[in-house]
Design a protein around this motif. Structure first.
Motif, PDB file in Angstrom:
ATOM      1  N   VAL A 131      65.540  66.879   3.420  1.00 29.67           N
ATOM      2  CA  VAL A 131      64.194  66.874   3.993  1.00 29.67           C
ATOM      3  C   VAL A 131      63.888  65.460   4.471  1.00 29.67           C
ATOM      4  N   GLU A 132      63.505  65.360   5.721  1.00 33.64           N
ATOM      5  CA  GLU A 132      63.233  64.061   6.328  1.00 33.64           C
ATOM      6  C   GLU A 132      61.728  63.817   6.437  1.00 33.64           C
ATOM      7  N   PRO A 133      61.209  62.744   5.806  1.00 36.44           N
ATOM      8  CA  PRO A 133      59.782  62.421   5.936  1.00 36.44           C
ATOM      9  C   PRO A 133      59.476  61.734   7.264  1.00 36.44           C
ATOM     10  N   TRP A 134      58.304  62.017   7.792  1.00 35.83           N
ATOM     11  CA  TRP A 134      57.828  61.384   9.015  1.00 35.83           C
ATOM     12  C   TRP A 134      56.606  60.532   8.689  1.00 35.83           C
ATOM     13  N   GLY A 135      56.371  59.542   9.518  1.00 35.16           N
ATOM     14  CA  GLY A 135      55.215  58.691   9.299  1.00 35.16           C
ATOM     15  C   GLY A 135      54.844  57.958  10.572  1.00 35.16           C
ATOM     16  N   VAL A 136      53.975  56.981  10.433  1.00 35.04           N
ATOM     17  CA  VAL A 136      53.525  56.179  11.565  1.00 35.04           C
ATOM     18  C   VAL A 136      54.345  54.897  11.596  1.00 35.04           C
ATOM     19  N   ALA A 137      54.917  54.611  12.747  1.00 34.60           N
ATOM     20  CA  ALA A 137      55.755  53.427  12.914  1.00 34.60           C
ATOM     21  C   ALA A 137      55.130  52.496  13.949  1.00 34.60           C
ATOM     22  N   GLY A 138      55.295  51.211  13.701  1.00 35.30           N
ATOM     23  CA  GLY A 138      54.777  50.219  14.629  1.00 35.30           C
ATOM     24  C   GLY A 138      55.447  48.885  14.422  1.00 35.30           C
ATOM     25  N   CYS A 139      54.964  47.894  15.116  1.00 34.60           N
ATOM     26  CA  CYS A 139      55.497  46.546  15.000  1.00 34.60           C
ATOM     27  C   CYS A 139      55.272  46.034  13.572  1.00 34.60           C
ATOM     28  N   ALA A 140      56.267  45.348  13.036  1.00 30.99           N
ATOM     29  CA  ALA A 140      56.156  44.830  11.663  1.00 30.99           C
ATOM     30  C   ALA A 140      54.988  43.865  11.514  1.00 30.99           C
ATOM     31  N   ARG A 184      64.252  52.811   9.386  1.00 30.50           N
ATOM     32  CA  ARG A 184      64.482  51.992   8.190  1.00 30.50           C
ATOM     33  C   ARG A 184      65.330  50.753   8.444  1.00 30.50           C
ATOM     34  N   ASP A 185      66.253  50.787   9.394  1.00 32.84           N
ATOM     35  CA  ASP A 185      67.120  49.635   9.642  1.00 32.84           C
ATOM     36  C   ASP A 185      66.781  48.920  10.940  1.00 32.84           C
ATOM     37  N   GLN A 186      65.597  49.202  11.482  1.00 38.07           N
ATOM     38  CA  GLN A 186      65.206  48.605  12.753  1.00 38.07           C
ATOM     39  C   GLN A 186      64.438  47.303  12.526  1.00 38.07           C
ATOM     40  N   ASN A 187      65.012  46.212  12.990  1.00 40.00           N
ATOM     41  CA  ASN A 187      64.330  44.927  12.866  1.00 40.00           C
ATOM     42  C   ASN A 187      63.032  44.937  13.664  1.00 40.00           C
ATOM     43  N   GLY A 188      61.987  44.418  13.030  1.00 40.84           N
ATOM     44  CA  GLY A 188      60.707  44.315  13.706  1.00 40.84           C
ATOM     45  C   GLY A 188      59.882  45.576  13.704  1.00 40.84           C
ATOM     46  N   VAL A 189      60.346  46.623  12.984  1.00 39.34           N
ATOM     47  CA  VAL A 189      59.623  47.898  12.941  1.00 39.34           C
ATOM     48  C   VAL A 189      59.171  48.188  11.512  1.00 39.34           C
ATOM     49  N   MET A 190      57.912  48.578  11.374  1.00 41.13           N
ATOM     50  CA  MET A 190      57.343  48.973  10.085  1.00 41.13           C
ATOM     51  C   MET A 190      57.061  50.471  10.119  1.00 41.13           C
ATOM     52  N   TRP A 191      57.337  51.141   8.998  1.00 36.20           N
ATOM     53  CA  TRP A 191      57.104  52.589   8.895  1.00 36.20           C
ATOM     54  C   TRP A 191      56.183  52.839   7.712  1.00 36.20           C
ATOM     55  N   ARG A 192      55.138  53.647   7.923  1.00 34.63           N
ATOM     56  CA  ARG A 192      54.172  53.938   6.854  1.00 34.63           C
ATOM     57  C   ARG A 192      53.965  55.450   6.724  1.00 34.63           C
ATOM     58  N   ASP A 193      53.964  55.924   5.479  1.00 35.04           N
ATOM     59  CA  ASP A 193      53.587  57.314   5.207  1.00 35.04           C
ATOM     60  C   ASP A 193      52.073  57.349   5.029  1.00 35.04           C
ATOM     61  N   LEU A 194      51.381  57.866   6.036  1.00 34.34           N
ATOM     62  CA  LEU A 194      49.924  57.938   5.988  1.00 34.34           C
ATOM     63  C   LEU A 194      49.434  59.381   5.907  1.00 34.34           C
ATOM     64  N   SER A 195      50.349  60.298   5.560  1.00 28.19           N
ATOM     65  CA  SER A 195      49.978  61.711   5.467  1.00 28.19           C
ATOM     66  C   SER A 195      50.049  62.235   4.042  1.00 28.19           C
ATOM     67  N   GLY A 196      50.312  61.347   3.079  1.00 26.30           N
ATOM     68  CA  GLY A 196      50.470  61.800   1.702  1.00 26.30           C
ATOM     69  C   GLY A 196      51.680  62.690   1.505  1.00 26.30           C
ATOM     70  N   GLY A 197      52.714  62.461   2.325  1.00 30.77           N
ATOM     71  CA  GLY A 197      53.941  63.242   2.210  1.00 30.77           C
ATOM     72  C   GLY A 197      53.906  64.590   2.899  1.00 30.77           C
ATOM     73  N   ALA A 198      52.833  64.851   3.675  1.00 23.75           N
ATOM     74  CA  ALA A 198      52.702  66.171   4.310  1.00 23.75           C
ATOM     75  C   ALA A 198      53.596  66.325   5.536  1.00 23.75           C
ATOM     76  N   TRP A 199      53.924  65.216   6.192  1.00 24.83           N
ATOM     77  CA  TRP A 199      54.746  65.295   7.399  1.00 24.83           C
ATOM     78  C   TRP A 199      56.220  65.220   6.989  1.00 24.83           C
ATOM     79  N   LYS A 200      56.899  66.307   7.105  1.00 26.51           N
ATOM     80  CA  LYS A 200      58.328  66.306   6.766  1.00 26.51           C
ATOM     81  C   LYS A 200      59.000  67.476   7.465  1.00 26.51           C
ATOM     82  N   SER A 201      60.246  67.280   7.786  1.00 26.37           N
ATOM     83  CA  SER A 201      61.007  68.340   8.447  1.00 26.37           C
ATOM     84  C   SER A 201      62.349  68.500   7.753  1.00 26.37           C
ATOM     85  N   PRO A 202      62.787  69.733   7.569  1.00 25.81           N
ATOM     86  CA  PRO A 202      64.088  69.971   6.927  1.00 25.81           C
ATOM     87  C   PRO A 202      65.234  69.685   7.881  1.00 25.81           C
TER      88      PRO A 202
END
Length: 289
Positions: free
Chosen positions: A163-172, A247-265
């Motif tokens: 299961v892959e979690p999704w979130g909001v990504a932006g500049c670090a 996760r391995d992208q320099n300069g990119v920040m990822w945040r889970d702002l859905s309380g774990g609700a956004w996910k895809s198998p």
């Protein structure tokens, strides 16, 4: 009937066009038409209705399609097995891998399998679930690992393996994203959106609605993940992306702002009647951890 006649039949069935099918199998339209006619004579009935819009399968054509796919796939597997047994080539597996699956733990397990079994050749083919279904039926790949599977496919087994979690990504360095406690803190944000969230759109819309916000509207719309990652690392745009891709992208920040609700198998896809040799069994054990 001959093996190549079934290949020609499936090429026409899948493309819906004599012209496109002829290009796929490397024949002239006249030669392909003759091959189909010989197969129809042997079977005793018409396989296609030739219309101005293309070629439409008759009831007979539809009824033999799955059997033809099984024969073609089995013949391909037989050739690989025979070649390996005769020492003409090493063991070989062809794996379809979607971008999200490739960047996830599943991709790492596939790489580890190749490391553990250096005599096995792994061919990795990129694509998405719809591409993989057709390739599995034609025997071009052995298995596929894909997210965004939007339902059941005839003749294909689906098994969830991750299961892959999704979130909001932006500049670090994006202070607003750093400080955000929920999507409610992202009002009036500029967004880069893609078409790879189809199965998550409802839950994403619900999350924003609960925060009193409309569904994000794209300032930029793209189908390129690479462009999205580069753009958010260089600007104040935000994107909704899977964690593995960030996760391995320099300069990119990822945040889970859905309380774990956004996910895809992520699903393992294979043909229901495909032969399972020992090599395939070992790979499946490795992928499932």
């Amino acid at each position: 009937m001959e093996h190549r006649q079934l290949v020609h039949f499936l090429a026409v069935l899948d493309s819906g066009s004599l012209t496109a099918a002829a290009q796929r199998v490397g024949l002239t339209q006249q030669a392909l038409s003759k091959s189909l006619s010989r197969l129809e004579s042997e079977l005793g009935g018409q396989l296609f209705v030739r219309e101005t819009r293309g070629m439409t399968a008759t009831r007979l054509g539809e009824s033999i399609a799955e059997y033809a796919r099984e024969i073609i796939a089995s013949a391909g597997k037989l050739r690989h097995t025979a070649s390996a047994a005769l020492g003409l080539e090493r063991g070989r597996l062809v794996v379809g891998l979607s971008p999200i699956a490739a960047a996830s733990l599943i991709g790492e397990r596939l790489t580890q399998f190749a490391h553990n079994f250096p005599n096995i050749r792994i061919d990795v083919e990129g694509g998405i679930d719809r591409d993989f279904v057709a390739a599995l039926h034609r025997g071009e790949i052995d298995i596929a690992l894909s997210s965004q599977v939007g339902g059941q496919y005839d003749g294909i087994l689906l098994e969830q393996v991750f299961v892959e979690p999704w979130g909001v990504a932006g500049c670090a360095a994006n202070k607003r994203l750093q400080d955000a406690q929920s999507v409610a803190d992202l009002a009036d944000t500029k967004w880069i959106l893609g078409r790879n969230t189809d199965l998550l759109d409802d839950i994403i819309a619900e999350t924003f609605s609960n925060a009193g916000l409309p569904m994000p509207r794209p300032g930029i719309m793209t189908t390129s993940v690479l462009y999205s990652l580069h753009a958010i690392s260089q600007s104040d745009f935000l994107a909704i992306l899977p964690r593995s891709l960030c996760r391995d992208q320099n300069g990119v920040m990822w945040r889970d702002l859905s309380g774990g609700a956004w996910k895809s198998p992520i699903y393992l896809m294979r043909r229901k009647r495909a032969h399972m040799d020992e090599l395939m069994r070992v790979l499946l054990r490795e992928l499932k951890g």
